[in-house]
Design a protein around this motif. Structure first.
Motif, PDB file in Angstrom:
ATOM      1  N   ASN A  12     -41.519  15.818 -33.272  1.00 26.44           N
ATOM      2  CA  ASN A  12     -41.050  16.528 -32.086  1.00 26.44           C
ATOM      3  C   ASN A  12     -41.924  16.248 -30.879  1.00 26.44           C
ATOM      4  OD1 ASN A  12     -43.360  17.800 -32.877  1.00 26.44           O
ATOM      5  ND2 ASN A  12     -42.545  19.882 -32.773  1.00 26.44           N
ATOM      6  N   ASP A  14     -41.662  15.378 -27.985  1.00 26.05           N
ATOM      7  CA  ASP A  14     -40.752  15.151 -26.868  1.00 26.05           C
ATOM      8  C   ASP A  14     -40.962  16.131 -25.729  1.00 26.05           C
ATOM      9  OD1 ASP A  14     -39.879  17.364 -28.193  1.00 26.05           O
ATOM     10  OD2 ASP A  14     -37.791  16.739 -28.383  1.00 26.05           O
ATOM     11  N   GLY A 170     -35.475  10.099 -33.689  1.00 25.03           N
ATOM     12  CA  GLY A 170     -35.647  10.900 -32.485  1.00 25.03           C
ATOM     13  C   GLY A 170     -36.449  10.255 -31.388  1.00 25.03           C
ATOM     14  N   THR A 220     -32.604   5.604 -32.092  1.00 25.28           N
ATOM     15  CA  THR A 220     -32.829   6.068 -30.718  1.00 25.28           C
ATOM     16  C   THR A 220     -33.328   4.909 -29.868  1.00 25.28           C
ATOM     17  OG1 THR A 220     -33.422   8.271 -31.531  1.00 25.28           O
ATOM     18  CG2 THR A 220     -34.023   7.736 -29.261  1.00 25.28           C
ATOM     19  N   ASP A 225     -33.961   8.282 -25.321  1.00 25.78           N
ATOM     20  CA  ASP A 225     -35.205   8.976 -25.605  1.00 25.78           C
ATOM     21  C   ASP A 225     -35.552   9.887 -24.435  1.00 25.78           C
ATOM     22  OD1 ASP A 225     -38.179   9.393 -25.517  1.00 25.78           O
ATOM     23  OD2 ASP A 225     -38.119   8.225 -27.363  1.00 25.78           O
TER      24      ASP A 225
END
Length: 258
Positions: A12, A14, A170, A220, A225
Motif C-alpha cells: 500500500n 501509495d 498495485g 499496473t 499508478d
C-alpha cells in the motif's frame, strides 16, 4: 532468491506526497526573480514537496536541475546501514539477485542562481524489489538484497549496480531512493524521499525475459499508478543499453535542504 511475495496488506505504498512547481515558479526560484529565496537557504519546492529538484527536464531556459515531487517512502524501507555500490548480493546468504543488470548513477547538486554545483556528502539510499516483486527484510522475507547506500563524492556522484526491478500488484515498476545530507560530523541534516520510474517499452522487453516472465505480465502500468500520476513523468529514467547487455541511467538531483 527469496520467493515469498509481499503481503497484500503491505502493498500500500501509495500515499500522495509532494507537489510540483510550474515552469514560471521554477524560473523565479532559479534566479529570474528568485535570488532572495535561494540566498535565504530555502527549500526549492512548494510546501510539502520535500526540497529537491531533479534534472534532465529539457525545459527551455532552465538549468539541469528542475523541481520535482517528493513521493512516499512506502512500507518497505529498512535502514540497514549497508554502504555498498553493488546491491545485488544478499550478505546473509551470498546469493546474487538475478535479472537484467542496471547501473544507476545519482548526481547531486546544490541549486544556486544561474545553475547547479556538485554537492558531496549526501547519503543516497536505494531499495527495490527483485525480478519477482519481492523486497528483502520485510513482510516475512529475510536478507538484505537490493538495498544499499553510498555517500556522494566530490563530484556529487554515487553509482549503484543493481538489476532492473520486477513488479507487484498495485504498483508500476519503480525504485525507491532517499537523500540525506551529512554535516562535517557525519550527522544527517535533512531528508528527501522519492521514487524512480521506467519507460513502458523498456520494461516490456526486460520482463519478457527469464526470470521476470515467471511472474507473468504486470497488472499496473505507469499511467494507472496513483503515485506515478502525482508527477512520476518527471521521475522517469532515460535508459541506454539493452536487455542482453544491461542498462544504464543517470539521475540529476538538485538538493537544497540540510
Amino acid at each position: 532468491m527469496n520467493l515469498h511475495p509481499p503481503r497484500p496488506d503491505d502493498d500500500n505504498d501509495d500515499e500522495m506526497v509532494g507537489t510540483l512547481l510550474g515552469r514560471r515558479q521554477a524560473l523565479r526560484l532559479l534566479g529570474l526573480g528568485g535570488a532572495a529565496a535561494l540566498a535565504a537557504g530555502g527549500v526549492l519546492a512548494q510546501r510539502g514537496a520535500g526540497g529537491t529538484s531533479a534534472g534532465t527536464s529539457g525545459v527551455t531556459g532552465l538549468p539541469g536541475c528542475v523541481v520535482r515531487p517528493a513521493m512516499t517512502e512506502g512500507p518497505f524501507y529498512v535502514d540497514e546501514g549497508l554502504r555498498r555500490s553493488d546491491i545485488r548480493r544478499d550478505t546473509t546468504t551470498g546469493q546474487v539477485s538475478a535479472g537484467v543488470p542496471l547501473t544507476l548513477e545519482f548526481v547531486t547538486s546544490r541549486v544556486a542562481v544561474g545553475g547547479c554545483t556538485p554537492r558531496q556528502n549526501v547519503l543516497v539510499d536505494v531499495w527495490q524489489c527483485d525480478a519477482l516483486g519481492v523486497y528483502s527484510g520485510v513482510a516475512g522475507n529475510t536478507g538484505d538484497f537490493l538495498r544499499g547506500a553510498q555517500v556522494t563524492d566530490a563530484r556529487g556522484r554515487a553509482t549503484f549496480t543493481t538489476v532492473y526491478p520486477g513488479w507487484y500488484p498495485g504498483r508500476a515498476v519503480h525504485i525507491h531512493f532517499k537523500l540525506r545530507p551529512l554535516n562535517a560530523a557525519g550527522r544527517v541534516t535533512g531528508e528527501f524521499t522519492s521514487q524512480l520510474f521506467f519507460p513502458e517499452e523498456v520494461t516490456d522487453r526486460v520482463h519478457a525475459r527469464v526470470p521476470y516472465n515467471r511472474k507473468g505480465r504486470r497488472t499496473t502500468l505507469n499511467a494507472q499508478d496513483g503515485i506515478y500520476r502525482n508527477g512520476g513523468n518527471q521521475l522517469l529514467l532515460s535508459l541506454t543499453g539493452s536487455p542482453e547487455q544491461g542498462y544504464r541511467a543517470t539521475f540529476d538531483v538538485g538538493l537544497n535542504i540540510g
